[in-house]
Design an enzyme around this catalytic site. Structure first.
Site, PDB file in Angstrom:
ATOM      1  N   SER A  55       0.872  -1.226   0.095  1.00  0.00           N
ATOM      2  CA  SER A  55      -0.053   0.005   0.082  1.00  0.00           C
ATOM      3  C   SER A  55       0.689   1.232   0.056  1.00  0.00           C
ATOM      4  O   SER A  55       0.256   2.374  -0.424  1.00  0.00           O
ATOM      5  CB  SER A  55      -0.988   0.109   1.215  1.00  0.00           C
ATOM      6  OG  SER A  55      -0.035   0.096   2.543  1.00  0.00           O
TER       7      SER A  55
ATOM      8  N   LYS B 284       1.363   4.067   6.966  1.00  0.00           N
ATOM      9  CA  LYS B 284       0.595   5.075   5.854  1.00  0.00           C
ATOM     10  C   LYS B 284       1.135   6.440   6.184  1.00  0.00           C
ATOM     11  O   LYS B 284       2.205   6.749   6.777  1.00  0.00           O
ATOM     12  CB  LYS B 284      -0.778   5.221   6.428  1.00  0.00           C
ATOM     13  CG  LYS B 284      -1.592   3.901   6.161  1.00  0.00           C
ATOM     14  CD  LYS B 284      -1.758   3.244   5.067  1.00  0.00           C
ATOM     15  CE  LYS B 284      -2.759   2.150   5.136  1.00  0.00           C
ATOM     16  NZ  LYS B 284      -2.603   1.219   3.756  1.00  0.00           N
TER      17      LYS B 284
END
Length: 248
Positions: free
Chosen positions: A50, A91
């Site tokens: 991701s 993230k």
């Protein structure tokens, strides 16, 4: 001849002293740099794709232990939140408390109406495959993956009470570098610098690596002195032995 020997002996003793000092200081710097790094940084393995291309699944990263209050926009952070599976995740912070996040203005993310260039994204695709807006509550962080097509991030949690954000207290560390495979430092995106609060200052990792490298150089130089001095002494003795008898 005897005076020359005494002088040579004095130089030898001084050289040995300096050599030992260099090795001692080098060991302090070398081991101290590693110890400093162990206190400040923690290694993590990135579990998913991701965050590509910044970091890939399986990459080993070094993350600086920080408090959530130290987080700025653009930081790549490690956090754990029960609503996200209660496991460490990596993230990028794109919004902080009080921000209005929206997408997409000509394919770009906007923060408080300001379009943000994101050079770290995987492709030239829009900053998000789906349009969205979110108002980030105070004390919260809005997080997105750099691989926007597949990342399960704040966009998935927009219907939650915090509109996809997580509390600052969920942050455990800020990623500063990819340690393995060697990927180098992770910079602070300057697109966020003009916004209130700016971007984070660089972590101490470069300085720590410099301390370790300096220590290693001193150890090698100090250790190399002995063989070099011995070779030099043998060479000097050989030259003296070749002097014809009676020549002074």
């Amino acid at each position: 001849m005897s005076g020359t020997g005494r002088t040579g002996g004095g130089r030898g003793r001084l050289g040995s002293t300096l050599s030992g000092l260099a090795v001692a200081v080098g060991c302090v710097l070398f081991l101290g740099g590693f110890a400093w790094g162990a206190v400040v940084y923690k290694p993590y393995t990135v579990p998913t794709e991701s965050m590509t291309p910044t970091v890939h699944a399986g990459d080993r990263v070094l993350a600086q232990r920080i408090d959530g209050s130290e987080v700025h926009r653009g930081d790549v952070v490690v956090f754990t939140d029960p609503g996200w599976g209660n496991m460490p995740m990596v993230k990028r912070v794109v919004g902080i408390g009080g921000d209005k996040i929206a997408c997409c203005d000509k394919g770009r993310l906007t923060i408080n109406g300001k379009p943000i260039e994101e050079p770290y994204l995987q492709t030239k695709d829009p900053a998000s495959g789906n349009d969205f807006t979110a108002d980030v509550p105070e004390g919260q962080l809005f997080l997105l993956g750099d691989e926007r097509r597949d990342s399960l991030d704040s966009r998935v949690h927009l219907d939650d009470p915090g509109q996809g954000s997580v509390p600052r207290s969920a942050v455990q560390a800020r990623v500063d570098a990819v340690a393995w495979p060697l990927g180098g430092m992770i910079g602070r995106p300057q697109a966020f610098a003009p916004l209130p609060g700016g971007v984070s200052s660089p972590g101490p990792l470069r300085l720590q690596l410099g301390v370790v490298a300096a220590g290693a150089v001193l150890i090698l130089l100090g250790a190399a002195y002995g063989p070099i001095a011995a070779r030099s002494a043998r060479s000097a003795r050989g030259k003296r032995d070749k002097v014809p008898a009676g020549v002074h």
